[in-house]
Design a protein around this motif. Sequence first.
Motif, PDB file in Angstrom:
ATOM      1  N   GLY A  81       0.796  -1.099  -0.115  1.00  0.00           N
ATOM      2  CA  GLY A  81       0.114  -0.068  -0.022  1.00  0.00           C
ATOM      3  C   GLY A  81       1.006   1.333   0.048  1.00  0.00           C
ATOM      4  O   GLY A  81       0.291   2.361  -0.452  1.00  0.00           O
ATOM      5  N   GLU A  82       1.954   1.257   0.721  1.00  0.00           N
ATOM      6  CA  GLU A  82       3.045   2.384   0.898  1.00  0.00           C
ATOM      7  C   GLU A  82       3.572   2.453  -0.627  1.00  0.00           C
ATOM      8  O   GLU A  82       3.725   3.478  -1.221  1.00  0.00           O
ATOM      9  CB  GLU A  82       4.148   2.051   1.549  1.00  0.00           C
ATOM     10  N   ASP A 304      -4.783  -2.191  -3.910  1.00  0.00           N
ATOM     11  CA  ASP A 304      -5.208  -3.531  -4.126  1.00  0.00           C
ATOM     12  C   ASP A 304      -5.809  -3.925  -2.827  1.00  0.00           C
ATOM     13  O   ASP A 304      -5.382  -3.472  -1.703  1.00  0.00           O
ATOM     14  CB  ASP A 304      -4.081  -4.427  -4.253  1.00  0.00           C
ATOM     15  N   PRO A 305      -7.029  -4.573  -2.901  1.00  0.00           N
ATOM     16  CA  PRO A 305      -7.801  -4.894  -1.659  1.00  0.00           C
ATOM     17  C   PRO A 305      -7.032  -6.104  -0.635  1.00  0.00           C
ATOM     18  O   PRO A 305      -6.080  -6.649  -1.182  1.00  0.00           O
ATOM     19  CB  PRO A 305      -9.190  -5.728  -1.950  1.00  0.00           C
ATOM     20  N   PRO A 306      -7.260  -6.068   0.560  1.00  0.00           N
ATOM     21  CA  PRO A 306      -6.667  -6.852   1.626  1.00  0.00           C
ATOM     22  C   PRO A 306      -6.924  -8.322   1.341  1.00  0.00           C
ATOM     23  O   PRO A 306      -8.020  -8.652   0.429  1.00  0.00           O
ATOM     24  CB  PRO A 306      -7.299  -6.540   3.064  1.00  0.00           C
ATOM     25  N   THR A 307      -6.216  -9.273   1.673  1.00  0.00           N
ATOM     26  CA  THR A 307      -6.447 -10.803   1.212  1.00  0.00           C
ATOM     27  C   THR A 307      -6.552 -11.421   2.648  1.00  0.00           C
ATOM     28  O   THR A 307      -7.279 -12.664   2.629  1.00  0.00           O
ATOM     29  CB  THR A 307      -5.182 -11.373   0.717  1.00  0.00           C
ATOM     30  N   ILE A 308      -6.307 -11.093   3.914  1.00  0.00           N
ATOM     31  CA  ILE A 308      -6.543 -11.508   4.858  1.00  0.00           C
ATOM     32  C   ILE A 308      -7.022 -11.013   5.994  1.00  0.00           C
ATOM     33  O   ILE A 308      -7.032  -9.724   5.977  1.00  0.00           O
ATOM     34  CB  ILE A 308      -5.090 -12.454   5.706  1.00  0.00           C
ATOM     35  N   THR A 309      -7.604 -11.587   7.138  1.00  0.00           N
ATOM     36  CA  THR A 309      -8.239 -10.725   8.266  1.00  0.00           C
ATOM     37  C   THR A 309      -7.733 -11.313   9.429  1.00  0.00           C
ATOM     38  O   THR A 309      -7.925 -12.641   9.437  1.00  0.00           O
ATOM     39  CB  THR A 309      -9.920 -10.577   8.152  1.00  0.00           C
ATOM     40  N   VAL A 310      -7.901 -10.527  10.503  1.00  0.00           N
ATOM     41  CA  VAL A 310      -7.390 -11.124  11.727  1.00  0.00           C
ATOM     42  C   VAL A 310      -8.197 -10.604  12.954  1.00  0.00           C
ATOM     43  O   VAL A 310      -8.262  -9.075  12.654  1.00  0.00           O
ATOM     44  CB  VAL A 310      -5.752 -10.773  12.191  1.00  0.00           C
ATOM     45  N   THR A 311      -8.602 -11.141  13.898  1.00  0.00           N
ATOM     46  CA  THR A 311      -9.479 -10.313  14.810  1.00  0.00           C
ATOM     47  C   THR A 311      -8.634  -9.834  16.041  1.00  0.00           C
ATOM     48  O   THR A 311      -7.952 -10.756  16.730  1.00  0.00           O
ATOM     49  CB  THR A 311     -10.512 -11.360  15.535  1.00  0.00           C
ATOM     50  N   ASN A 343      -2.526   3.986   7.068  1.00  0.00           N
ATOM     51  CA  ASN A 343      -2.252   2.823   6.032  1.00  0.00           C
ATOM     52  C   ASN A 343      -3.294   2.521   5.095  1.00  0.00           C
ATOM     53  O   ASN A 343      -4.374   1.786   5.818  1.00  0.00           O
ATOM     54  CB  ASN A 343      -1.619   1.475   6.901  1.00  0.00           C
ATOM     55  N   VAL A 344      -3.386   2.846   3.971  1.00  0.00           N
ATOM     56  CA  VAL A 344      -4.354   2.534   3.175  1.00  0.00           C
ATOM     57  C   VAL A 344      -4.783   1.125   2.803  1.00  0.00           C
ATOM     58  O   VAL A 344      -5.883   0.716   2.392  1.00  0.00           O
ATOM     59  CB  VAL A 344      -4.507   3.528   1.807  1.00  0.00           C
ATOM     60  N   ALA A 345      -3.642   0.067   3.130  1.00  0.00           N
ATOM     61  CA  ALA A 345      -3.990  -1.003   2.845  1.00  0.00           C
ATOM     62  C   ALA A 345      -4.650  -1.969   3.878  1.00  0.00           C
ATOM     63  O   ALA A 345      -4.868  -3.032   3.845  1.00  0.00           O
ATOM     64  CB  ALA A 345      -2.623  -1.905   2.783  1.00  0.00           C
ATOM     65  N   ILE A 346      -4.971  -1.381   5.041  1.00  0.00           N
ATOM     66  CA  ILE A 346      -5.607  -1.815   6.134  1.00  0.00           C
ATOM     67  C   ILE A 346      -6.942  -1.281   6.336  1.00  0.00           C
ATOM     68  O   ILE A 346      -7.468  -0.280   6.073  1.00  0.00           O
ATOM     69  CB  ILE A 346      -4.927  -1.510   7.534  1.00  0.00           C
ATOM     70  N   ARG A 347      -8.056  -2.302   6.709  1.00  0.00           N
ATOM     71  CA  ARG A 347      -9.299  -1.886   6.713  1.00  0.00           C
ATOM     72  C   ARG A 347      -9.812  -2.644   8.203  1.00  0.00           C
ATOM     73  O   ARG A 347      -9.635  -3.642   8.542  1.00  0.00           O
ATOM     74  CB  ARG A 347     -10.167  -2.533   5.626  1.00  0.00           C
ATOM     75  N   VAL A 348     -10.402  -1.631   8.952  1.00  0.00           N
ATOM     76  CA  VAL A 348     -11.043  -1.964  10.366  1.00  0.00           C
ATOM     77  C   VAL A 348     -12.464  -2.088  10.191  1.00  0.00           C
ATOM     78  O   VAL A 348     -13.084  -0.964   9.793  1.00  0.00           O
ATOM     79  CB  VAL A 348     -10.299  -1.136  11.466  1.00  0.00           C
ATOM     80  N   THR A 349     -13.062  -3.271  10.807  1.00  0.00           N
ATOM     81  CA  THR A 349     -14.506  -3.108  11.301  1.00  0.00           C
ATOM     82  C   THR A 349     -14.941  -3.802  12.483  1.00  0.00           C
ATOM     83  O   THR A 349     -14.067  -4.550  12.908  1.00  0.00           O
ATOM     84  CB  THR A 349     -15.044  -4.147   9.960  1.00  0.00           C
ATOM     85  N   ASP A 350     -16.052  -3.267  12.935  1.00  0.00           N
ATOM     86  CA  ASP A 350     -16.286  -3.704  14.335  1.00  0.00           C
ATOM     87  C   ASP A 350     -17.059  -5.151  14.153  1.00  0.00           C
ATOM     88  O   ASP A 350     -17.669  -5.249  13.284  1.00  0.00           O
ATOM     89  CB  ASP A 350     -17.411  -2.769  15.017  1.00  0.00           C
ATOM     90  N   THR A 351     -16.912  -5.792  15.204  1.00  0.00           N
ATOM     91  CA  THR A 351     -17.688  -6.941  15.174  1.00  0.00           C
ATOM     92  C   THR A 351     -18.824  -6.726  16.036  1.00  0.00           C
ATOM     93  O   THR A 351     -18.899  -5.775  16.997  1.00  0.00           O
ATOM     94  CB  THR A 351     -16.767  -8.053  15.983  1.00  0.00           C
ATOM     95  N   PRO A 352     -19.835  -7.897  15.972  1.00  0.00           N
ATOM     96  CA  PRO A 352     -21.189  -7.456  16.999  1.00  0.00           C
ATOM     97  C   PRO A 352     -20.636  -7.775  18.292  1.00  0.00           C
ATOM     98  O   PRO A 352     -19.982  -8.352  18.815  1.00  0.00           O
ATOM     99  CB  PRO A 352     -22.008  -8.816  16.648  1.00  0.00           C
ATOM    100  N   ALA A 360      -8.478  -5.980   8.407  1.00  0.00           N
ATOM    101  CA  ALA A 360      -7.966  -6.962   7.090  1.00  0.00           C
ATOM    102  C   ALA A 360      -6.764  -6.067   6.432  1.00  0.00           C
ATOM    103  O   ALA A 360      -6.702  -4.902   6.666  1.00  0.00           O
ATOM    104  CB  ALA A 360      -9.186  -6.735   6.257  1.00  0.00           C
ATOM    105  N   GLY A 361      -5.742  -7.150   6.092  1.00  0.00           N
ATOM    106  CA  GLY A 361      -4.493  -6.417   5.417  1.00  0.00           C
ATOM    107  C   GLY A 361      -4.184  -7.281   4.518  1.00  0.00           C
ATOM    108  O   GLY A 361      -4.823  -8.304   4.028  1.00  0.00           O
TER     109      GLY A 361
END
Length: 606
Positions: A81-82, A304-311, A343-352, A360-361
């Motif tokens: 992303g950099e 490019d979109p992220p390919t893995i996600t970690v909680t 960091n534009v390559a990272i996406r953060v979402t809240d869980t229930p 996601a990264g």
Amino acid sequence: MDLRNIAIIAHVDHGKTTLVDELLKQSGAFRDNQTVSERAMDSNDLERERGITILAKCTSVEVGDTRINIVDTPGHADFGGEVERILSMVDGVVLLVDAAEGPMPQTKFVTSKALALGLRPIVVLNKVDKHDAEPDRALNEVFDLFAALGANDDQLDFPVLYASGRNGWADVELNGPRKDLTALFDLVIRHVPAPAQIAQKDEPFRMLATTLGADPFIGRILTGRVEAGTIKAGATLNALARNGDRIEQFRVSKILAFRGLSQTAIDEATAGDIITLAGMTKATVADTLADPSVTESIPAQPIDPPTITVTFGINDSPLAGRDGKKVQSRVIRDRLMKEAETNVAIRVTDTPGGEAFEVAGRGELQMGVLIENMRREGFELSISRPQVLFRDVDGQRMEPIEEVTIDVDDEYTGAVIEKITGPRKGDLVEMKPAGAGKTRIIAHVPSRGLIGYQGEFLTDTRGSGVLNRVFHEWAPFRGSIPGRRAGVLISMENGVSVSYALWKLEDRGRFFIGAQEAVYTGMIIGEHSRDNDLEVNPLKGKQLTNVRASGTDEAVRLTTPITLSLEQAIAYIDDDELVEVTPNAIRLRKRFLDPHERKRQSRASA
């Protein structure tokens, strides 16, 4: 002064940052008596420790009447992303290739981005003075790579230099004088065009923000290339979102330009130069900073979109709060949102429920660097096993496939091929001798199959293999892939581990802990020698009696426990396990279940 804007791109450890050191020294950016650390551009602590570039950084050198702005880019695809943002600021690229290894996967990734933007490359074959260097072979492979990536005729007609970045020389001929980097400076000035934006210096000011930072004295700062016009300190600008909506209006409090390793305040900047502006409060990466008369934003390069996600979750173990000060979910969320902004390559979402967050990264290394930075800042976290992100295309489930390049000793080739093409569902693409008794294997393997494989790969190759990976394509789902084969040893008690208990349990498996370490119920303390999980008691001491006789007591000698690094721990755990991360410790544990869920699972297993 004349201007040139270039980026230096290379695979990890091909000598990119070392070459920038020599460019700065030979251009007179440092005083003769100035003390400069090695790899001066790697200013981040983690960059120095790991020997890799994580953040893209700018510098500049002056050669005669020309100022060359140089961008040092990360060599690992996890930090791509950099690269994708930074390449929009330059007019040419210097591609650095190790003369022994040739172009590697990360080289391919970054080069494809540069060629797609129409940038004409300069190829520098580095480390040609090494005993195993094969510059002719490396040059042919570079040409083949460019052709495979769809380079046009101008890009294929690239100039070549032979260099040794560590020794500070570059020559047009392989057996040149080997004195200094004059040939590289001259070639950059001749081959790289001056910024086309210079012709638009009389238009209203426009600049696309590519990197976001913070200064303790002047606050929020944004760096980018001036696309048009002239800017003076004190001017009023608008910050425009990608759709053209105005985010804020602000007054430019300071204009900073890169001069050597430092940033210097200047009064005025014109089109084509790379500068940093201060004074905004809301504007961020990919926003347009422009004169109030401008209403359209500058298109930003797609990422490019992220390919893995970690909680990421709060640390709810019995040992929580002992090491770190930042343990609340609210504080963790604020830190992750701050990271996603820069960091534009990272996406953060809240869980229930709001107690955990899906991050996601691009890969395990990028996640590992983020977690390591957070634990050093005083955070306590619980981290889940990485999960691959899937796509649905026309009703078909698609998964990310990675191109894996492996250099391995000939004797271990069979074991490696069996692992990646068998249970991990990979396809062998190419296998060829790499010289010095080594074989190069190229395969296309699902990302799922590579999670946790690094440790197994090093064991199979006795630590001598080198594995590099880069995203290749999205492909149809390839079916289930088996996870970890071995079970784990789980503590059934709370307390402090005892030497005698661990010694008696050594035939059950390998341990991750030593004696006198805090443990709790549910904590994973070792790997079982069989494929099932086993609960053990690491607190059980020796039963003492009144009978004493010489020679009956055995000496307790424990096997050295396995110490997992952060990345190894994250890759090791299974779906029902977590990594507990604190500033002083990395522990593994089972997910804690509420009593009703535990009872339901016990009934199901019965």
